[in-house]
Design a protein around this motif. Structure first.
Motif, PDB file in Angstrom:
ATOM      1  N   ALA A 383      37.461  48.072  31.656  1.00 58.52           N
ATOM      2  CA  ALA A 383      37.006  48.480  32.983  1.00 58.52           C
ATOM      3  C   ALA A 383      36.118  47.396  33.587  1.00 58.52           C
ATOM      4  CB  ALA A 383      36.257  49.801  32.900  1.00 58.52           C
ATOM      5  N   ALA A 384      35.245  46.842  32.765  1.00 57.05           N
ATOM      6  CA  ALA A 384      34.354  45.782  33.250  1.00 57.05           C
ATOM      7  C   ALA A 384      35.161  44.557  33.659  1.00 57.05           C
ATOM      8  CB  ALA A 384      33.344  45.426  32.172  1.00 57.05           C
ATOM      9  N   LEU A 385      36.176  44.240  32.856  1.00 54.79           N
ATOM     10  CA  LEU A 385      37.019  43.080  33.181  1.00 54.79           C
ATOM     11  C   LEU A 385      37.742  43.283  34.504  1.00 54.79           C
ATOM     12  CD1 LEU A 385      38.625  42.194  29.727  1.00 54.79           C
ATOM     13  CD2 LEU A 385      36.970  40.858  31.025  1.00 54.79           C
ATOM     14  N   LYS A 391      36.038  41.208  41.737  1.00 54.65           N
ATOM     15  CA  LYS A 391      34.790  40.716  42.315  1.00 54.65           C
ATOM     16  C   LYS A 391      33.886  41.845  42.811  1.00 54.65           C
ATOM     17  CE  LYS A 391      36.375  36.110  43.445  1.00 54.65           C
ATOM     18  NZ  LYS A 391      37.760  36.180  42.931  1.00 54.65           N
ATOM     19  N   LYS A 392      33.875  42.935  42.069  1.00 46.59           N
ATOM     20  CA  LYS A 392      33.001  44.042  42.450  1.00 46.59           C
ATOM     21  C   LYS A 392      31.607  43.805  41.892  1.00 46.59           C
ATOM     22  CE  LYS A 392      36.631  47.528  42.417  1.00 46.59           C
ATOM     23  NZ  LYS A 392      37.108  48.737  41.762  1.00 46.59           N
ATOM     24  N   SER A 393      30.647  44.483  42.492  1.00 50.98           N
ATOM     25  CA  SER A 393      29.279  44.305  41.998  1.00 50.98           C
ATOM     26  C   SER A 393      28.953  45.345  40.928  1.00 50.98           C
ATOM     27  CB  SER A 393      28.284  44.400  43.150  1.00 50.98           C
ATOM     28  OG  SER A 393      28.452  45.631  43.802  1.00 50.98           O
ATOM     29  N   ALA A 394      29.786  46.374  40.833  1.00 55.00           N
ATOM     30  CA  ALA A 394      29.587  47.386  39.787  1.00 55.00           C
ATOM     31  C   ALA A 394      30.949  47.941  39.385  1.00 55.00           C
ATOM     32  CB  ALA A 394      28.692  48.501  40.307  1.00 55.00           C
ATOM     33  N   ILE A 395      30.993  48.514  38.177  1.00 53.97           N
ATOM     34  CA  ILE A 395      32.261  49.072  37.704  1.00 53.97           C
ATOM     35  C   ILE A 395      32.445  50.456  38.319  1.00 53.97           C
ATOM     36  CG2 ILE A 395      33.671  49.534  35.683  1.00 53.97           C
ATOM     37  CD1 ILE A 395      31.507  47.986  34.073  1.00 53.97           C
TER      38      ILE A 395
END
Ligand code: ADP
Ligand code: MG
Ligand code: ZN
Length: 620
Positions: A383-385, A391-395
């Motif tokens: 999910a983090a990947l 290019k999100k700032s949060a998952i």
């Protein structure tokens, strides 16, 4: 955090001796040059020297071989030169005598005795060092003088684990069970005083990825004791005797600590398999290793303060000798986490990640039945990947949703070419599952359907909860079978053709029907009787074993009943789909368009279909 490798340790004796020898040699050399250059001397050329003699300013010379040192008439200025000796200068001595210079001749070796001693001592020293080294190795390794056991024993690592129980989530009962071991390692005397026996060997048993290795580390971390670990697969080597040597090393090193310590043998099944089953009649490497392990465990003193942990996911194949009292006599099962456990594990693995406010770990836990700790860790990382790639700032929750799909069925194979025709069929098949589930009051709700091929599965319908429920009513089971057969029913209804795509559905449905009849007494014709053993959860697809102690007639009846249940459920599924063919079409078409239907969107589409409330005729 690894300590010094065993490879270094094993030859420590040799290194020490070599080091001493080198230091000795160096100090001798330095000493020698110190003696030689104890006084500052002026270097002269030979003719310069002759000039000096001719001028009568030389008081005394000392000749040693080719080197001539001298003192000038003032008695303080010293000089040095090299004189010809081959052939010698015939005029030198007459000149010196003529000028009244005092001559001293030294034998060539006399002042460099240190150097010549070195020439003799050095090789002797080397021979002695080498010899001692060989002896040490032979003693350490038994017969294998050039053993691989020690040189590769760096596989044995000593560490002080930083993992604690806080890192292990969702298996609280297991943690309670191992708490006692931690207490013992912290303060063995407390137990010894009371004469309490602490198990020497503890076997952690559980499916892969449930956190056995993690737990072993956590025990060491909690108790703050050295942790010596090796993996069973490391023992299995080509060279006979290596495994046994490693076992010996492992135990020796733990004992050398002279304080509480943990030995951890991961994947012990690789070495602890039942003996006598090996290729070549069982006199193989693995067996020697196992024998050595047994011998070491028996050779343990009661107060050795070392606890041996081992982990396996195949306790059934372990040699019974390993499980006897005094060896691995304590077995601790590490089960896959339940709903609450999964949520806690997710918490642990998202602790250091940036989550968007829409992320709901409880829902994620609901959507990941059957996931073990390792899967959940993988999920969080995926999910983090994904979030990073976008290019999100949060998952966000969406990333987790996609990560679940990835983890479930391997990496998405978008490149896998699937014909439009196939895609259409898969869409109707999956829509069939979803629609039937929705129409049945007791069926488990559908969370997501997908027609993206992943791994082996062409499409899938994710129904939850699966394993977090332990009591099922007959109706629930029938509804479950019906929705499982919903895919095949749609195939037949829409395309008037059945395909190979429903293999797993059929297996699952059959398994449920079988347990209903032979284990749960849910068939009126067979009656409330148990005719078999089922080893585990029926929905895990584990085999149901029919006992052999009943009549032919009963067997036939059982078969008949299983068949009848499946057929009636199948007919029911077909009937439901026929009645709601418009809805089926709508879902299938939407699926074709977006490939994955999840959460709200699926609910919206399904909401247009009223759940059937009047009771369906139930097959008995
Ligand atoms: P096993 O040895 O049972 O196959 P591991 O201990 O190697 O499983 O687990 C692999 C990884 O999965 C661990 O390093 C950890 O990150 C994660 N994990 C497994 N179980 C848990 C758990 N109960 N709590 C937190 N993390 C877990
Ligand atoms: Mg492991
Ligand atoms: Zn299916």
């Amino acid at each position: 955090m690894n300590g010094p490798g065993e490879g270094k340790r094993g030859s420590r004796g040799f290194r020490n001796i070599a080091l001493i020898a080198i230091i000795l040699i160096f100090s001798l050399v330095i000493l020698q040059s110190f003696f030689n250059n104890s006084e500052a001397r002026r270097e002269l050329g030979y003719s310069q020297f002759l000039e000096l003699v001719n001028s009568g300013r030389v008081a005394k010379v000392t000749i040693k071989g080719q080197t001539l040192t001298g003192t000038e008439a003032d008695g303080r200025t010293k000089f040095k030169t090299v004189i010809p000796t081959n052939p010698p200068d015939p005029e030198l001595f007459p000149l010196l005598k003529e000028k009244g210079v005092e001559i001293e001749v030294q034998s060539e070796g006399s002042s460099s005795w240190l150097f010549s001693a070195l020439v003799w001592v050095l090789p002797a020293l080397l021979v002695i060092v080498l010899w001692m080294w060989m002896i040490r190795r032979m003693q350490g390794e038994g017969t294998s003088a050039l053993s691989f056991g020690r040189s590769q024993a760096k596989l044995i690592t000593k560490e002080f684990s930083k993992v604690t129980f806080a890192d292990v989530a969702g298996i609280d009962e297991v943690k309670e069970e191992v708490q006692e071991i931690v207490e013992y390692l912290k303060d063995p005397q407390r137990f010894v005083r009371l004469g309490a026996q602490i198990p020497k060997g503890v076997l952690l048993v559980g499916p892969p990825g449930t956190g056995k290795t993690l737990l072993a580390r956590a025990i060491a971390g909690e108790a703050d004791v050295p942790f010596f670990s090796i993996s069973g697969s490391d023992f299995v080597e080509m060279f006979v005797g290596v495994g046994a040597a490693r076992v010996r090393d492992l135990f020796r090193r733990a004992k050398e600590e002279r304080r509480p310590a943990i030995i951890f043998i991961d994947e012990i099944d690789a070495v602890g398999r039942k003996r006598g089953a090996g290729i070549g009649g069982g006199h193989d490497e693995r067996e020697q290793t196992l024998n050595q392990l047994l011998a070491e465990m028996d050779g343990f003193e009661k107060n050795e303060q070392v606890i041996i942990l081992a982990a396996t996911n195949r306790p059934d194949i372990l040699d019974p000798a390993l499980l006897r009292p005094g060896r691995f006599d304590r077995k601790i099962t590490v089960p896959p986490p339940d709903l609450k456990g999964r949520e806690e594990i997710l918490k642990v693995h998202t602790k250091n990640k940036k989550l968007a406010p829409d992320v709901d770990l409880h829902i994620l836990a609901q959507r990941t039945p059957g996931f073990v700790g390792a899967d959940l860790e993988n999920l969080c990382n995926e999910a983090a990947l994904l979030a990073a790639r976008r290019k999100k700032s949060a998952i966000e929750m969406q990333d987790f949703e996609e990560a679940i799909d990835r983890v479930i069925a391997g990496v998405e194979r978008k490149s896998h070419i699937i014909s439009e025709e196939e895609k259409l069929r898969i869409a109707y098949h999956e829509a069939g599952h979803a629609l039937v589930s929705k129409l049945l009051p007791k069926a488990v709700p559908v969370h997501r359907i997908s027609i993206i091929p992943r791994g082996q599965a062409l499409g899938y319908t994710l129904q939850l909860p699966l394993k977090d429920k332990y009591l099922f009513s007959k109706e629930e089971l029938l509804d479950r079978i019906t929705s499982t057969l919903g895919g095949r029913a749609a195939d037949e209804l829409v395309f008037n053709e059945i395909t190979t795509g429903a293999k797993e559905d059929l297996e699952q449905a059959t398994e449920i029907a079988k347990s209903m009849v032979i284990s749960y007494g849910m068939s009126e014709r067979v009656g409330p009787i148990s005719l078999g053993r089922d080893n585990g959860n029926v929905f895990l697809g584990e085999d149901l074993i029919l006992n052999r102690d009943h009549s032919e007639k009963m067997s036939a009846l059982v078969d008949e009943e299983i068949k009848r249940i499946l057929e009636e459920c199948y007919e029911r599924a077909k009937r439901l789909l026929k009645e709601h063919q418009a809805a089926l079409k709508r879902i299938a078409e939407e699926l074709l368009k977006v490939e994955v239907l999840e959460g709200k969107r699926l609910d919206e589409l399904l909401a247009e279909v009223e759940p059937q409330t009047q009771p369906q005729p139930q097959p008995a």
